[in-house]
Motif scaffolding. Structure first.
Motif, mmCIF file in Angstrom:
data_model
loop_
_atom_site.group_PDB
_atom_site.id
_atom_site.type_symbol
_atom_site.label_atom_id
_atom_site.label_comp_id
_atom_site.label_asym_id
_atom_site.label_seq_id
_atom_site.Cartn_x
_atom_site.Cartn_y
_atom_site.Cartn_z
ATOM 1 N N LEU A 193 0.830 -1.201 0.000
ATOM 2 C CA LEU A 193 0.000 0.000 0.000
ATOM 3 C C LEU A 193 0.869 1.257 0.000
ATOM 4 O O LEU A 193 2.035 1.235 0.369
ATOM 5 C CB LEU A 193 -0.925 -0.013 1.216
ATOM 6 C CG LEU A 193 -1.816 -1.257 1.378
ATOM 7 C CD1 LEU A 193 -2.740 -1.096 2.569
ATOM 8 C CD2 LEU A 193 -2.599 -1.546 0.110
ATOM 9 N N GLY A 194 0.251 2.364 -0.421
ATOM 10 C CA GLY A 194 0.950 3.648 -0.390
ATOM 11 C C GLY A 194 2.045 3.790 -1.424
ATOM 12 O O GLY A 194 2.983 4.561 -1.222
ATOM 13 N N HIS A 195 1.931 3.091 -2.559
ATOM 14 C CA HIS A 195 2.956 3.158 -3.615
ATOM 15 C C HIS A 195 2.315 3.063 -4.996
ATOM 16 O O HIS A 195 1.407 2.249 -5.211
ATOM 17 C CB HIS A 195 3.971 2.025 -3.490
ATOM 18 C CG HIS A 195 4.865 2.127 -2.306
ATOM 19 N ND1 HIS A 195 4.459 1.780 -1.029
ATOM 20 C CD2 HIS A 195 6.165 2.535 -2.188
ATOM 21 C CE1 HIS A 195 5.470 1.961 -0.179
ATOM 22 N NE2 HIS A 195 6.512 2.412 -0.859
ATOM 23 N N TRP A 196 2.811 3.890 -5.912
ATOM 24 C CA TRP A 196 2.631 3.634 -7.331
ATOM 25 C C TRP A 196 3.669 2.594 -7.742
ATOM 26 O O TRP A 196 4.742 2.513 -7.132
ATOM 27 C CB TRP A 196 2.862 4.901 -8.159
ATOM 28 C CG TRP A 196 1.824 5.967 -7.962
ATOM 29 C CD1 TRP A 196 1.800 6.919 -6.988
ATOM 30 C CD2 TRP A 196 0.669 6.190 -8.780
ATOM 31 N NE1 TRP A 196 0.707 7.733 -7.134
ATOM 32 C CE2 TRP A 196 -0.014 7.317 -8.240
ATOM 33 C CE3 TRP A 196 0.150 5.575 -9.915
ATOM 34 C CZ2 TRP A 196 -1.185 7.817 -8.787
ATOM 35 C CZ3 TRP A 196 -1.019 6.068 -10.471
ATOM 36 C CH2 TRP A 196 -1.676 7.173 -9.912
ATOM 37 N N ALA A 197 3.355 1.816 -8.764
ATOM 38 C CA ALA A 197 4.324 0.818 -9.231
ATOM 39 C C ALA A 197 4.359 0.794 -10.754
ATOM 40 O O ALA A 197 3.308 0.797 -11.410
ATOM 41 C CB ALA A 197 3.976 -0.567 -8.694
ATOM 42 N N LEU A 198 5.558 0.765 -11.308
ATOM 43 C CA LEU A 198 5.783 0.590 -12.741
ATOM 44 C C LEU A 198 6.566 -0.700 -12.941
ATOM 45 O O LEU A 198 7.570 -0.932 -12.263
ATOM 46 C CB LEU A 198 6.557 1.769 -13.326
ATOM 47 C CG LEU A 198 5.852 3.131 -13.317
ATOM 48 C CD1 LEU A 198 6.775 4.213 -13.845
ATOM 49 C CD2 LEU A 198 4.563 3.086 -14.130
ATOM 50 N N ARG A 199 6.100 -1.513 -13.884
ATOM 51 C CA ARG A 199 6.710 -2.826 -14.070
ATOM 52 C C ARG A 199 6.975 -3.079 -15.553
ATOM 53 O O ARG A 199 6.107 -2.821 -16.399
ATOM 54 C CB ARG A 199 5.769 -3.908 -13.534
ATOM 55 C CG ARG A 199 6.349 -5.318 -13.553
ATOM 56 C CD ARG A 199 5.279 -6.310 -13.159
ATOM 57 N NE ARG A 199 5.807 -7.582 -12.730
ATOM 58 C CZ ARG A 199 5.079 -8.686 -12.583
ATOM 59 N NH1 ARG A 199 3.778 -8.639 -12.830
ATOM 60 N NH2 ARG A 199 5.631 -9.808 -12.182
ATOM 61 N N ALA A 200 8.165 -3.587 -15.868
ATOM 62 C CA ALA A 200 8.522 -4.025 -17.216
ATOM 63 C C ALA A 200 8.862 -5.509 -17.151
ATOM 64 O O ALA A 200 9.564 -5.954 -16.236
ATOM 65 C CB ALA A 200 9.708 -3.233 -17.750
ATOM 66 N N ARG A 201 8.359 -6.279 -18.136
ATOM 67 C CA ARG A 201 8.515 -7.738 -18.079
ATOM 68 C C ARG A 201 8.732 -8.288 -19.478
ATOM 69 O O ARG A 201 8.066 -7.874 -20.439
ATOM 70 C CB ARG A 201 7.273 -8.371 -17.455
ATOM 71 C CG ARG A 201 7.294 -9.891 -17.327
ATOM 72 C CD ARG A 201 6.121 -10.351 -16.494
ATOM 73 N NE ARG A 201 6.036 -11.799 -16.401
ATOM 74 C CZ ARG A 201 5.134 -12.548 -17.049
ATOM 75 N NH1 ARG A 201 4.219 -11.963 -17.824
ATOM 76 N NH2 ARG A 201 5.127 -13.863 -16.929
ATOM 77 N N ILE A 202 9.666 -9.224 -19.622
ATOM 78 C CA ILE A 202 9.905 -9.930 -20.875
ATOM 79 C C ILE A 202 10.068 -11.412 -20.562
ATOM 80 O O ILE A 202 10.376 -11.795 -19.422
ATOM 81 C CB ILE A 202 11.158 -9.411 -21.618
ATOM 82 C CG1 ILE A 202 12.406 -9.572 -20.739
ATOM 83 C CG2 ILE A 202 10.982 -7.965 -22.046
ATOM 84 C CD1 ILE A 202 13.696 -9.232 -21.465
ATOM 85 N N GLY A 203 9.840 -12.250 -21.575
ATOM 86 C CA GLY A 203 9.996 -13.675 -21.327
ATOM 87 C C GLY A 203 9.838 -14.516 -22.582
ATOM 88 O O GLY A 203 9.578 -14.010 -23.680
ATOM 89 N N THR A 204 9.996 -15.817 -22.415
ATOM 90 C CA THR A 204 9.867 -16.788 -23.505
ATOM 91 C C THR A 204 9.013 -17.957 -23.045
ATOM 92 O O THR A 204 8.958 -18.281 -21.854
ATOM 93 C CB THR A 204 11.235 -17.323 -23.951
ATOM 94 O OG1 THR A 204 11.844 -18.030 -22.854
ATOM 95 C CG2 THR A 204 12.152 -16.194 -24.392
ATOM 96 N N GLU A 205 8.349 -18.587 -24.007
ATOM 97 C CA GLU A 205 7.621 -19.835 -23.778
ATOM 98 C C GLU A 205 8.037 -20.808 -24.876
ATOM 99 O O GLU A 205 8.054 -20.456 -26.055
ATOM 100 C CB GLU A 205 6.114 -19.608 -23.804
ATOM 101 C CG GLU A 205 5.591 -18.713 -22.685
ATOM 102 C CD GLU A 205 4.084 -18.569 -22.711
ATOM 103 O OE1 GLU A 205 3.389 -19.545 -22.366
ATOM 104 O OE2 GLU A 205 3.593 -17.483 -23.087
#
Length: 319
Positions: A193-205
Motif C-alpha cells: 500500500l501507499g505506492h505507485w508501481a511501474l513494471r517491465a517484463r519480458i519472457g519466452t515460452e
C-alpha cells in the motif's frame, strides 16, 4: 446405329447434369479455420480471464529471555498470520499480438501477536490484533506476444499499478502486510500500500512436442511512495517453470523463482512451487494448484514455524 445414338445421348445428358454440380462444388469456399483448429499453447497469447487465489497461514511460539533476570524472566512470544488474496486477472487480445492486461486483488488479513516484516528495506512491526478485508491495488498494462518459431513464443510489456490507499490506516496496513510475503516477494504491487508501481517484463515460452513446456521471464518493478518519509523501492523478479504433460491437457511441473529487492538487506529470496495443471491447447477452462515454499532467509525455510508456505490456486477460461 439408333442404339449407339441413344447411348451417346444418355451420356451427354448425364454429363450436362453433372457439370453444374461439379462446378458448384469446386466454387464452394473451403471451410474457414475456427478456434477449434487453432492452437494457443502460449499463455501470453489470446484472451484469458481467471482468478488467482493465494492462502498464507503461519504461526510460531518462541521463548524470550528478559534482559533482567527474575522470577518471570522468560516470556512466551506468539504470532499468528492468515492472508488470503483473490485476484481477478484478465488478458484481452486487441489486434495482431498486442494484448491488454488488468488485475484486481481482493484481500483479507487476520493477524495476532508480534509481526515483523521487511517491506523492501522499510522495517514494519505490529503487536496489535487485526482482521480486515479490503480492495488491493489495481494494475493495468499492455504486452506484445508473438511466435519467433512454431514452438517458441516471445512476450514483453509494461504495466502500472494505482494505489487505492495512498495513506493507509495502521489497521489496513497490518492486514496488507499479512499477505505481503505470500508470493515470496513476487507481485508485491497487489498489496504494497501507499505506492505507485511501474513494471517491465519480458519472457519466452517453449514447447517440445507439446509434451514438455518451459517458461522463463524476468521483470523489474519500481515502487514510488505516496507518503512523506518513505523512499523508492526496486525489485527484480526472475521465474522459471517446467511442465510435463503426458496426458494431453493434464500436466505436472515445478516453478523456481528468485526475487531481488535491491533496496533491502535481503539481497535475494528463493522459492520453489510444485504444481499440477490443466491447460487445454485450444480454448477452454484451465486450473492449477500449487504450493509455493520459500527456500532461504528471510522467508524460509517455508515448512518451518512462522515461515512462508503458500497454497496457490488459479481457475479460469481462455478463448
Amino acid at each position: 446405329m439408333s442404339t449407339t445414338k441413344a447411348s451417346l445421348g444418355t451420356l451427354f445428358l448425364m454429363l450436362s447434369l453433372a457439370t453444374p454440380a461439379l462446378a458448384q462444388e469446386a466454387a464452394a469456399p473451403r471451410q474457414p479455420t475456427t478456434d477449434k483448429t487453432k492452437e494457443r499453447w502460449a499463455k501470453s497469447q489470446g484472451g484469458r480471464f481467471g482468478f488467482e487465489v493465494d492462502v498464507l497461514s503461519s504461526s510460531y511460539q518462541k521463548q524470550v529471555v528478559e534482559a533482567r533476570p527474575g522470577p518471570d524472566d522468560v516470556t512466551l512470544e506468539e504470532s499468528d498470520r492468515l492472508g488470503v488474496t483473490i485476484t481477478a486477472v484478465a488478458q484481452y487480445k486487441v489486434f495482431a499480438g498486442l494484448h491488454l492486461d488488468a488485475e484486481m486483488p481482493f484481500v483479507y488479513g487476520n493477524v495476532s501477536g508480534l509481526q515483523r516484516t521487511d517491506l523492501f528495506g522499510k522495517p514494519f512491526w505490529s503487536e496489535a490484533d487485526h482482521n480486515h478485508f479490503f480492495f488491493g491495488n489495481p494494475t493495468f498494462g499492455l504486452h506484445y506476444a508473438g511466435n519467433a518459431l512454431p514452438n517458441l513464443a516471445l512476450f514483453g510489456g509494461m504495466s502500472m499499478t494505482v494505489p487505492l490507499h495512498p495513506h493507509p490506516s495502521s489497521r489496513l496496513e497490518v492486514a496488507a502486510v499479512a499477505n505481503f510475503p505470500a508470493r515470496a516477494y513476487f507481485d508485491a504491487q497487489r498489496v504494497l500500500l501507499g505506492h505507485w508501481a511501474l513494471r517491465a517484463r519480458i519472457g519466452t515460452e517453449i514447447h517440445f512436442g507439446k509434451v514438455l513446456f518451459l517458461t522463463h521471464d524476468v521483470a523489474s518493478q519500481i515502487f514510488m511512495p505516496t507518503r512523506e518519509g518513505d523512499f523508492t523501492k526496486t525489485v527484480i523478479e526472475q521465474g522459471n517453470e517446467i511442465e510435463f504433460r503426458p496426458f494431453g491437457s493434464f500436466g505436472i511441473g515445478m516453478r523456481l523463482q528468485a526475487a531481488f529487492p535491491l533496496s533491502s538487506s535481503n539481497s535475494a529470496q528463493l522459492a520453489a512451487e510444485p504444481f499440477i495443471n490443466w491447460e487445454p491447447l485450444v480454448k477452454g477452462s484451465f486450473a492449477r494448484v500449487g504450493a509455493l515454499v520459500a527456500l532461504d532467509d528471510d522467508l524460509g525455510f517455508g515448512l518451518n514455524q512462522g515461515k512462508v508456505a503458500t497454497i496457490r490456486v488459479a481457475l479460469g477460461s481462455k478463448w
